[in-house]
Design a protein around this motif. Structure first.
Motif, PDB file in Angstrom:
ATOM      1  N   CYS B  63      -0.187  -9.823   0.987  1.00  0.00           N
ATOM      2  CA  CYS B  63      -0.801  -8.553   0.549  1.00  0.00           C
ATOM      3  C   CYS B  63      -1.966  -8.771  -0.417  1.00  0.00           C
ATOM      4  CB  CYS B  63       0.206  -7.608  -0.092  1.00  0.00           C
ATOM      5  SG  CYS B  63       1.664  -7.319   0.864  1.00  0.00           S
ATOM      6  N   SER B  65      -4.983  -9.741   1.132  1.00  0.00           N
ATOM      7  CA  SER B  65      -6.088  -9.772   2.073  1.00  0.00           C
ATOM      8  C   SER B  65      -5.892  -8.647   3.081  1.00  0.00           C
ATOM      9  CB  SER B  65      -6.110 -11.138   2.766  1.00  0.00           C
ATOM     10  OG  SER B  65      -7.104 -11.180   3.745  1.00  0.00           O
ATOM     11  N   PRO B  66      -6.706  -7.590   2.975  1.00  0.00           N
ATOM     12  CA  PRO B  66      -6.540  -6.461   3.892  1.00  0.00           C
ATOM     13  C   PRO B  66      -6.792  -6.891   5.330  1.00  0.00           C
ATOM     14  CG  PRO B  66      -8.072  -5.949   2.097  1.00  0.00           C
ATOM     15  CD  PRO B  66      -7.829  -7.405   2.048  1.00  0.00           C
ATOM     16  N   ARG B  67      -5.940  -6.473   6.243  1.00  0.00           N
ATOM     17  CA  ARG B  67      -6.125  -6.865   7.641  1.00  0.00           C
ATOM     18  C   ARG B  67      -7.296  -6.105   8.241  1.00  0.00           C
ATOM     19  NH1 ARG B  67      -1.665  -3.534   7.289  1.00  0.00           N
ATOM     20  NH2 ARG B  67      -1.439  -1.822   8.785  1.00  0.00           N
ATOM     21  N   SER B  69      -7.508  -5.452  11.671  1.00  0.00           N
ATOM     22  CA  SER B  69      -6.889  -4.504  12.587  1.00  0.00           C
ATOM     23  C   SER B  69      -5.517  -5.024  12.990  1.00  0.00           C
ATOM     24  CB  SER B  69      -7.768  -4.277  13.814  1.00  0.00           C
ATOM     25  OG  SER B  69      -7.831  -5.469  14.572  1.00  0.00           O
ATOM     26  N   GLY B  70      -4.795  -4.190  13.729  1.00  0.00           N
ATOM     27  CA  GLY B  70      -3.444  -4.556  14.153  1.00  0.00           C
ATOM     28  C   GLY B  70      -2.416  -3.973  13.215  1.00  0.00           C
ATOM     29  N   ASP B  78       4.019  -1.087   4.795  1.00  0.00           N
ATOM     30  CA  ASP B  78       2.645  -1.394   5.186  1.00  0.00           C
ATOM     31  C   ASP B  78       1.862  -1.926   3.980  1.00  0.00           C
ATOM     32  OD1 ASP B  78       0.014  -1.422   5.944  1.00  0.00           O
ATOM     33  OD2 ASP B  78       0.023   0.604   6.815  1.00  0.00           O
ATOM     34  N   PRO B  79       1.367  -3.161   4.037  1.00  0.00           N
ATOM     35  CA  PRO B  79       0.634  -3.724   2.891  1.00  0.00           C
ATOM     36  C   PRO B  79      -0.576  -2.894   2.473  1.00  0.00           C
ATOM     37  CG  PRO B  79       0.959  -5.381   4.582  1.00  0.00           C
ATOM     38  CD  PRO B  79       1.423  -4.086   5.171  1.00  0.00           C
ATOM     39  N   ALA B  80      -1.181  -2.178   3.435  1.00  0.00           N
ATOM     40  CA  ALA B  80      -2.368  -1.390   3.102  1.00  0.00           C
ATOM     41  C   ALA B  80      -2.012  -0.208   2.213  1.00  0.00           C
ATOM     42  CB  ALA B  80      -3.052  -0.903   4.376  1.00  0.00           C
ATOM     43  N   VAL B  81      -0.747   0.185   2.242  1.00  0.00           N
ATOM     44  CA  VAL B  81      -0.315   1.336   1.452  1.00  0.00           C
ATOM     45  C   VAL B  81       0.530   0.898   0.261  1.00  0.00           C
ATOM     46  CG1 VAL B  81       0.950   3.517   1.535  1.00  0.00           C
ATOM     47  CG2 VAL B  81      -0.285   2.710   3.563  1.00  0.00           C
ATOM     48  N   GLY B  83       1.048  -2.320  -1.038  1.00  0.00           N
ATOM     49  CA  GLY B  83       0.823  -3.712  -1.442  1.00  0.00           C
ATOM     50  C   GLY B  83       1.493  -4.069  -2.764  1.00  0.00           C
ATOM     51  N   VAL B  84       1.379  -3.170  -3.726  1.00  0.00           N
ATOM     52  CA  VAL B  84       1.929  -3.444  -5.052  1.00  0.00           C
ATOM     53  C   VAL B  84       3.452  -3.591  -4.980  1.00  0.00           C
ATOM     54  CG1 VAL B  84       2.300  -2.439  -7.340  1.00  0.00           C
ATOM     55  CG2 VAL B  84       0.031  -2.377  -6.308  1.00  0.00           C
ATOM     56  N   ARG B  87       4.369  -6.829  -3.129  1.00  0.00           N
ATOM     57  CA  ARG B  87       4.125  -8.041  -3.932  1.00  0.00           C
ATOM     58  C   ARG B  87       5.200  -8.230  -4.998  1.00  0.00           C
ATOM     59  NH1 ARG B  87      -1.489  -6.496  -3.833  1.00  0.00           N
ATOM     60  NH2 ARG B  87      -1.439  -5.980  -6.039  1.00  0.00           N
TER      61      ARG B  87
END
Lengths: 276, 318
Positions: B63, B65-67, B69-70, B78-81, B83-84, B87
């Motif tokens: 978490c 490095s933002p992906r 796509s996929g 979801d790491p994009a939402v 991440g904290v 981690r």
């Protein structure tokens, strides 16, 4: 398939206590060089005040200095500027090599970014630590000025505030610079020699800005240090500093804007550097 | 891909991609659409040459490095939402140590615990437990800059455990260590696995992968080229045994046509022929029958290294 994360949303949510933990870490490291940094904070003003305030000041006061400085003694004239310049030195010093090394050489910031602490919190924590270092130095400087009888009146302690604001405004921008530098390549040396030193000399620290030829006076106007000097001098000398009230407000606004934009750019830089 | 088990997935990826803009405006595709499924408690390894996309994948899982796509879910989120929050439950051992060299060994652990919001007293207590685990108790007060490479690595692993992570990510954990230090590290990692920690690691060392990993993927050029347990990979991509025939350099080319057709695959190296065969001794007898006279001959079991070189080639990548 959806496209995610055009902005680093991973940084969006806040981890409570993250900024504080970063400050705590930096303070723990500071303890290693506490003695040397505090003795410098007291020793440097002593030397400057003896050499410039008393030594050079005796000559200035005997010559035409008194009139040009608005009837203020040279020691009293430069004391607020010396405090402000010292604050700037600490702020710039802490935010250049030591902070940059945490990206580049020790990579400590990368280690922190693997924890819930966000890059923005790392940026904030680093800047707050710089502020703490600056305040400590400025308070000690103020006490030395007090001992020399050059600390001004009851508003004198406000020099600590204006000095800290000046230093942190510059430090925030240097942190932003750290976050985009991929190799140092002497950038900081250039910064010290060609920005900080001229800024110190031509910002109304040692002589009034109106002695600078009109065509070059803009150098002082764009210098954060000049804005800080005018505030500090007014704090110490009051009306004798000769700064109109409207200009004081303008100085404060300029320095606050410098800090605000610096923090915003640094946070963004830390995000981009640490979340790739 | 992946096998549904009774344990929930710790990591799920579908069509995961990562591309970077590099200087000059070009785009590098580091990861080009991979699918992963890692159940809880597994030791999962990424093998692959430098530049295969292993570290980019690890950074997305960590978490940081933002992906591009996929889909990606870590611990069901979801790491994009989140991440904290994710981690907070991960432990990360980076490829290069990033300890604070100025602080003491114990202070490094303390400080790291604070990033996870642990109370101070708990940080000191946990630091002492982990110093014991990492066999560093005697170095507790030493400055990190005075430690050996192996000690620093152990300290980095100890540090990654401060928050009692459910998933431990290790990027080349033993690169640059001497054999003793590697074995100590393997032992510690094995214990963690027994405690139920999911291990995700990248490595260049096939013996390390065989020792530690329940399941492996081989990455090359940003995609997965093989997947399975070490034994499955050997069975699927190599033969049971390898017959190595050593020659005076140059003479092996003369022998090459003589052994052709004996086995399903022959590899020609500057001073050797490698014959991939189910039965090395029998093949050696046949080779001798055909009049091939190598300087020496060796029959050995196939290893993951054979699989790796078969899948990713012998030429240098960088």
């Amino acid at each position: 398939m959806t496209v995610h994360d055009t902005s680093p949303a991973t940084a969006a949510s806040r981890w409570p206590g993250g900024t504080r933990a970063v400050v705590e870490y930096l303070v723990l490291g500071w303890r290693r060089y506490l003695v040397s940094s505090l003795s410098e904070a007291v020793g440097a003003p002593l030397l400057y005040l003896l050499a410039l305030g008393l030594g050079l000041g005796a000559l200035v006061d005997r010559g035409s200095g008194g009139g040009a400085l608005g009837g203020v003694g040279y020691l009293d004239y430069i004391a607020p500027a010396l405090l402000t310049a010292a604050a700037l030195q600490v702020g710039v010093g802490e935010s250049a090599y030591p902070a940059y090394s945490r990206f580049k050489w020790t990579r400590v910031f990368l280690g922190i970014s693997a924890t819930p602490v966000s890059p923005r919190q790392i940026a904030d924590g680093q800047l707050l630590f710089v502020a703490l270092r600056v305040v400590t130095g400025a308070v000690l400087y103020y006490l030395v000025l007090l001992a020399f009888g050059a600390a001004g009146g009851g508003w004198g302690p406000l020099m600590v505030v204006s000095g800290t604001l000046t230093a942190c405004g510059c430090a925030a921008w240097i942190l932003a610079l750290d976050s985009v530098l991929t190799s140092e390549g002497g950038v900081f040396n250039v910064l010290f020699r060609f920005v900080i030193v001229p800024m110190t000399l031509f910002s109304g620290s040692f002589f009034p800005v109106d002695r600078i030829p009109a065509a070059l006076r803009w150098v002082a106007w764009v210098s954060p240090l000049w804005h800080g000097n005018e505030l500090a001098r007014t704090a110490a000398l009051g009306g004798a500093a000769g700064v109109p009230a409207a200009r004081l407000l303008l100085h404060a606004v300029v320095l606050l804007a410098l800090l605000g934009t610096g923090v915003a750019v640094a946070r963004r830089g830390f995000d981009r550097r640490l979340l790739r | 891909m992946g096998r549904p088990g009774d344990r929930p997935s710790v990591i799920t990826a579908r069509g995961l991609r990562k591309s970077f803009e590099v200087k000059g405006g070009a785009t590098v595709e580091a990861v080009r659409g991979i699918d992963l499924e890692v159940p809880a408690g597994q030791a999962f390894g990424f093998l692959g040459p430098n530049g295969a996309g292993k570290s980019s994948t690890m950074r997305m899982i960590a978490c940081v490095s933002p992906r591009t796509s996929g889909e990606l879910r870590i611990l069901g989120r979801d790491p994009a939402v989140d991440g904290v929050a994710i981690r907070a439950r991960l432990g990360v051992v980076p490829q290069q140590d990033n300890l604070d060299e100025e602080l003491s060994v114990r202070e490094n652990l303390f400080v790291y615990g604070r990033y996870f919001g642990l109370p101070r007293a708990r940080c000191w207590q946990r630091a002492d437990e982990l110093l014991e685990f990492a066999q560093l108790t005697e170095k507790s007060g030493a400055k990190v800059e005075n430690l050996s490479g192996g000690m620093k690595r152990r300290l980095t692993i100890a540090r990654s455990l401060m928050n009692e992570p459910e998933v431990l990510l290790l990027d080349e954990p033993t690169t640059g260590l001497d054999p003793q230090a590697r074995h100590v590290l393997w032992d510690r990692l094995f214990r963690l696995k027994q405690q139920g920690v999911t291990l995700i690691l990248t490595t260049h060392y096939m013996d390390e992968a065989e020792q530690l990993c329940d399941r492996l993927v081989v990455m090359d050029g940003g995609v997965l080229v093989a997947e399975g347990s070490p034994a499955e990979l050997i069975a699927g991509y190599s033969t049971r045994e390898v017959l190595e025939l050593r020659f005076v350099p140059g003479e092996q080319t003369a022998a090459e046509p003589l052994v052709a057709g004996l086995v399903e695959r022959v590899e020609t190296l500057p001073d050797r022929l490698l014959l991939y065969t189910p039965d090395g001794d029998r093949t050696l007898a046949e080779v001798t029958e055909r009049g091939v006279r190598p300087v020496s001959a060796l029959v050995r079991r196939s290893t993951l290294e054979d699989v790796f070189l078969h899948l990713t080639g012998r030429s240098l990548v960088d």
